[in-house]
Write a protein that holds these residues in place. Structure first.
Motif, PDB file in Angstrom:
ATOM      1  N   LEU A 290      47.019  43.695  58.841  1.00  0.00           N
ATOM      2  CA  LEU A 290      48.106  43.270  58.169  1.00  0.00           C
ATOM      3  C   LEU A 290      48.729  44.474  57.595  1.00  0.00           C
ATOM      4  CD1 LEU A 290      47.331  39.740  56.625  1.00  0.00           C
ATOM      5  CD2 LEU A 290      48.481  40.116  58.812  1.00  0.00           C
ATOM      6  N   ILE A 291      49.937  44.700  57.602  1.00  0.00           N
ATOM      7  CA  ILE A 291      50.694  46.166  57.066  1.00  0.00           C
ATOM      8  C   ILE A 291      51.724  45.620  55.981  1.00  0.00           C
ATOM      9  CG2 ILE A 291      51.944  47.899  57.530  1.00  0.00           C
ATOM     10  CD1 ILE A 291      50.311  48.409  60.196  1.00  0.00           C
ATOM     11  N   PHE A 292      51.395  45.853  54.776  1.00  0.00           N
ATOM     12  CA  PHE A 292      52.275  45.422  53.844  1.00  0.00           C
ATOM     13  C   PHE A 292      53.133  46.644  53.360  1.00  0.00           C
ATOM     14  CE2 PHE A 292      48.939  42.312  53.793  1.00  0.00           C
ATOM     15  CZ  PHE A 292      49.847  41.063  53.715  1.00  0.00           C
ATOM     16  N   LEU A 293      54.311  46.507  52.954  1.00  0.00           N
ATOM     17  CA  LEU A 293      54.986  47.493  51.913  1.00  0.00           C
ATOM     18  C   LEU A 293      55.338  46.524  50.573  1.00  0.00           C
ATOM     19  CD1 LEU A 293      57.621  49.271  54.012  1.00  0.00           C
ATOM     20  CD2 LEU A 293      55.516  50.029  52.911  1.00  0.00           C
ATOM     21  N   THR A 294      54.777  46.727  49.513  1.00  0.00           N
ATOM     22  CA  THR A 294      55.127  46.020  48.399  1.00  0.00           C
ATOM     23  C   THR A 294      56.486  46.664  47.537  1.00  0.00           C
ATOM     24  OG1 THR A 294      54.000  47.696  46.527  1.00  0.00           O
ATOM     25  CG2 THR A 294      52.630  46.154  48.144  1.00  0.00           C
TER      26      THR A 294
ATOM     27  N   ARG B  56      38.370  41.776  56.424  1.00  0.00           N
ATOM     28  CA  ARG B  56      37.152  42.764  56.907  1.00  0.00           C
ATOM     29  C   ARG B  56      37.201  43.948  56.345  1.00  0.00           C
ATOM     30  NH1 ARG B  56      38.705  40.733  62.096  1.00  0.00           N
ATOM     31  NH2 ARG B  56      39.411  42.909  62.588  1.00  0.00           N
ATOM     32  N   HIS B  57      38.273  44.613  56.055  1.00  0.00           N
ATOM     33  CA  HIS B  57      38.086  45.974  55.730  1.00  0.00           C
ATOM     34  C   HIS B  57      39.714  46.326  54.947  1.00  0.00           C
ATOM     35  CE1 HIS B  57      37.014  50.320  55.670  1.00  0.00           C
ATOM     36  NE2 HIS B  57      38.274  50.631  56.102  1.00  0.00           N
ATOM     37  N   ILE B  58      39.631  47.237  53.983  1.00  0.00           N
ATOM     38  CA  ILE B  58      41.080  47.540  53.400  1.00  0.00           C
ATOM     39  C   ILE B  58      41.180  48.825  54.140  1.00  0.00           C
ATOM     40  CG2 ILE B  58      42.309  48.171  51.290  1.00  0.00           C
ATOM     41  CD1 ILE B  58      41.246  45.606  50.871  1.00  0.00           C
TER      42      ILE B  58
ATOM     43  N   CYS C 140      55.043  52.157  41.271  1.00  0.00           N
ATOM     44  CA  CYS C 140      55.693  52.664  42.646  1.00  0.00           C
ATOM     45  C   CYS C 140      55.114  51.709  43.576  1.00  0.00           C
ATOM     46  CB  CYS C 140      54.939  54.017  42.992  1.00  0.00           C
ATOM     47  SG  CYS C 140      53.277  53.993  43.322  1.00  0.00           S
ATOM     48  N   PRO C 141      55.945  51.540  44.813  1.00  0.00           N
ATOM     49  CA  PRO C 141      55.732  50.739  45.911  1.00  0.00           C
ATOM     50  C   PRO C 141      54.614  51.261  46.524  1.00  0.00           C
ATOM     51  CG  PRO C 141      58.093  51.678  45.947  1.00  0.00           C
ATOM     52  CD  PRO C 141      57.128  52.458  45.037  1.00  0.00           C
ATOM     53  N   PHE C 142      54.009  50.365  47.285  1.00  0.00           N
ATOM     54  CA  PHE C 142      52.626  50.874  48.136  1.00  0.00           C
ATOM     55  C   PHE C 142      52.886  50.307  49.458  1.00  0.00           C
ATOM     56  CE2 PHE C 142      50.449  51.772  44.188  1.00  0.00           C
ATOM     57  CZ  PHE C 142      49.177  52.279  44.363  1.00  0.00           C
ATOM     58  N   TYR C 143      52.172  51.119  50.223  1.00  0.00           N
ATOM     59  CA  TYR C 143      51.894  50.798  51.763  1.00  0.00           C
ATOM     60  C   TYR C 143      50.375  50.157  51.908  1.00  0.00           C
ATOM     61  CZ  TYR C 143      50.504  51.522  56.737  1.00  0.00           C
ATOM     62  OH  TYR C 143      49.620  51.249  57.645  1.00  0.00           O
ATOM     63  N   LEU C 144      50.143  49.016  52.409  1.00  0.00           N
ATOM     64  CA  LEU C 144      48.548  48.497  52.181  1.00  0.00           C
ATOM     65  C   LEU C 144      48.754  48.039  53.714  1.00  0.00           C
ATOM     66  CD1 LEU C 144      48.952  46.175  49.164  1.00  0.00           C
ATOM     67  CD2 LEU C 144      47.907  48.702  49.505  1.00  0.00           C
ATOM     68  N   SER C 145      47.397  48.499  54.355  1.00  0.00           N
ATOM     69  CA  SER C 145      46.785  47.797  55.400  1.00  0.00           C
ATOM     70  C   SER C 145      45.579  47.103  55.307  1.00  0.00           C
ATOM     71  CB  SER C 145      46.963  48.735  56.625  1.00  0.00           C
ATOM     72  OG  SER C 145      45.810  49.597  56.539  1.00  0.00           O
ATOM     73  N   LEU C 146      45.429  45.832  55.826  1.00  0.00           N
ATOM     74  CA  LEU C 146      44.241  45.201  55.892  1.00  0.00           C
ATOM     75  C   LEU C 146      43.706  44.876  57.125  1.00  0.00           C
ATOM     76  CD1 LEU C 146      45.333  42.721  53.214  1.00  0.00           C
ATOM     77  CD2 LEU C 146      44.204  44.760  52.642  1.00  0.00           C
ATOM     78  N   GLU C 147      42.435  44.839  57.587  1.00  0.00           N
ATOM     79  CA  GLU C 147      41.907  44.477  58.617  1.00  0.00           C
ATOM     80  C   GLU C 147      41.474  42.925  58.369  1.00  0.00           C
ATOM     81  OE1 GLU C 147      39.058  47.324  60.322  1.00  0.00           O
ATOM     82  OE2 GLU C 147      40.542  48.878  60.076  1.00  0.00           O
ATOM     83  N   VAL C 148      42.004  41.951  59.180  1.00  0.00           N
ATOM     84  CA  VAL C 148      41.740  40.760  58.734  1.00  0.00           C
ATOM     85  C   VAL C 148      41.160  39.888  59.942  1.00  0.00           C
ATOM     86  CG1 VAL C 148      43.417  40.554  56.898  1.00  0.00           C
ATOM     87  CG2 VAL C 148      44.082  40.049  59.046  1.00  0.00           C
TER      88      VAL C 148
END
Ligand SMILES: NC(=O)c1ccc[n+]([C@@H]2O[C@H](COP(=O)([O-])OP(=O)(O)OC[C@H]3O[C@@H](n4cnc5c(N)ncnc54)[C@H](O)[C@@H]3O)[C@@H](O)[C@H]2O)c1
Ligand SMILES: N[C@@H](CCO)C(=O)O
Ligand code: NA
Length: 477
Positions: free
Chosen positions: A394-398, A420-422, A351-359
């Motif tokens: 950073l906010i990703f949609l895969t 820094r943090h997922i 499935c697709p994912f929404y991911l956010s990373l503190e960078v």
């Protein structure tokens, strides 16, 4: 109505007189004649088993109360036993004893049905009596009987539901009032939706029990709660709920059961991004809904109150009337034959994912992050940066990716100095397979380097899709 319209009268015992039991007893006692006329059968309440029979219970005659549930079950004049104690013990022993004695059983106990429903169903079938549990999933909403009877011949492809009112209330407050998770949960507790210890709600355990029951009925196989992959809503941040909304999605805790390639069943509970135009996205507050997709019936959605004394007692009463009718006709409701279940491991889900990373906000970070995605074969569909400097996210949609590959990507990202943090990793519901990138596209991404598919804020929105659907399975259309 006249007495002759009634089929007869059936003697009923109720075990447990808490929120649901108390509401059921009130429904049985407030207007027994009117109820019998509507139901076409009289329901005579002969006893109510409680933990403390000395306590006053308004509206419940003392003479009906007993502290000995086992004795009430053993009463040879009792024909239907309604179990509303909850939990596994002594509920299981009492239900087994009732079935062994040839009495029909009605229960709202999802913990019991999810852990030993198939064994209890066998006992009921052997005795030729009913075991009915409409109230165990989504309270007042009729979903068990539709799956068992109305859709008995249907090739069900997927059942996806919002089956926990507490978590849906919390997520709605986070989305609409921008409240932090803790404040929204405190409000749910104040309003009496959440349990005093809300772990079963927010951890997804309650929804997982319901998912197991739905999967078993939808696919006619023995699914137990331990077969369900589970993630709760703890740790979800309002910032991610808001970012998902900007992208055209609502975050919902979904219970999903679906048939995947090769006849395996995927059954799981997790937060999901649901396209705003999908009917499940419109389910707000403590309401529940269950969305069913079948080959011939197409898409169905059942919506209503999934918890609370009176709504849950309404579903129990419907089952009780069914059991009483069957009793008087010397029959039992059709019980589906359950085969063994082959459960798809979550790692194999695509499935697709929404991911956010503190960078860290510095040159080269995006390239480093994107190369990790590429190494694991996870294709980026869109990316946006939210905030700057120490606040950068950073906010990703895969694109659709293997769950196991996304987890490996996250594990490697967490080890990068620049990350820094997922913040969140949330599965996305509702992407058409036709939107999958071609292999050439994937190869380009694997080669490394960010593949920006639009400017910041220009990510594809759920509404861009031809049709919003809640599904992930390949080849199920
Ligand atoms: N409350 C809801 O909204 C809701 C919704 C759907 C399903 N259910 C299910 O309904 C069932 C009952 O839930 P509830 O909310 O009414 O719980 P509750 O805790 O309010 O009531 C259970 C009652 O059983 C009594 N009890 C405990 N041991 C007993 C024994 N040995 N004999 C007799 N009584 C005993 C307790 O004292 C309590 O009053 C549970 O299985 C629950 O999962 C509840
Ligand atoms: N605690 C559950 C009650 C119904 O099972 C909910 O919040 O939906
Ligand atoms: Na129900």
């Amino acid at each position: 109505m006249v007495e002759s319209r009634r089929r007869g009268t059936v003697r009923v015992a109720v075990l447990g007189c808490g929120t649901v039991g108390g509401a059921l007893v009130r429904l049985l006692l407030e207007d027994p004649e009117g109820l019998a006329d509507r139901a076409g059968v009289g329901l005579e309440l002969v006893g109510v088993a409680v933990a403390d029979p000395t306590r006053d219970r308004p509206g419940v005659p003392r003479a009906l109360l007993t502290g000995d549930a086992a004795q009430l079950v053993a009463d040879p004049t009792v024909e239907v036993v309604v179990e509303l104690i909850g939990g596994l013990s002594p509920a299981r022993e009492l239900v087994e004893e009732a079935l062994t004695r040839g009495k029909a059983v009605v229960t709202a106990n999802k913990a019991l049905v999810a852990s030993c429903g198939p064994d209890l169903a066998e006992k009921a079938a052997a005795a030729g009596v009913d075991l009915l549990y409409e109230a165990a999933v989504a309270g007042a909403i009729p979903i068990i009987r539709p799956l068992r009877e109305s859709l008995a011949g249907e090739r069900v492809q997927r059942v996806a539901g919002i089956v926990n009112g507490t978590t849906n209330f919390v997520l709605t407050r986070m989305a609409e009032a921008g409240e932090p998770y803790e404040a929204a949960l405190a409000e749910a507790q104040r309003l009496g939706y959440a349990e005093r210890d809300p772990t079963a709600d927010v951890g997804g355990h309650d929804a997982a029990q319901k998912a197991a029951i739905l999967a078993g009925l939808a696919f006619r196989c023995a699914v137990r709660d331990q077969d369900v992959s589970r993630e709760g809503i703890e740790g979800l941040q309002a910032a991610d709920v808001a970012a998902a909304r900007r992208l055209g999605f609502e975050v919902k805790l979904l219970a999903v059961a679906e048939m995947v390639d090769g006849g395996a069943v995927s059954v799981r509970v997790h937060p999901a991004l649901v396209p705003q135009e999908h009917p499940l996205a419109a389910v707000r507050g403590a309401f529940n809904a269950v969305f069913v997709e079948g080959q011939a019936c197409g898409e169905l959605m059942l919506y209503g109150r999934g918890a609370g004394g009176a709504p849950t007692a309404s579903a129990v009463l419907g089952d009780l009337i069914d059991a009483a009718w069957n009793r008087l006709s010397g029959t039992a409701a059709p019980a589906p034959v359950l085969g063994p279940a082959r459960i798809q491991p979550l790692a194999e889900l695509r499935c697709p994912f929404y991911l956010s990373l503190e960078v860290a906000d510095r040159p080269g970070v995006l390239a480093a992050v994107a190369s990790v995605f590429g190494r694991h074969g996870v294709s980026i569909r869109s990316m946006e940066q939210d905030g700057q400097g120490d606040e950068a996210r950073l906010i990703f949609l895969t694109h659709s990716a293997r769950d196991g590959d996304v987890q490996a990507t996250l594990a490697e990202l967490a080890r990068l100095d620049a990350v820094r943090h997922i913040g969140a990793a949330i599965r996305v519901a509702g992407v058409e397979e036709a939107e999958e990138p071609g292999e050439a596209d994937r190869g380009a991404n694997r080669a490394g380097g960010p593949r920006r598919e639009g400017p910041v804020g220009g990510a594809p929105r759920a509404g861009d899709r031809r049709r919003a659907r809640v599904g992930w399975a390949r080849g199920s259309e």
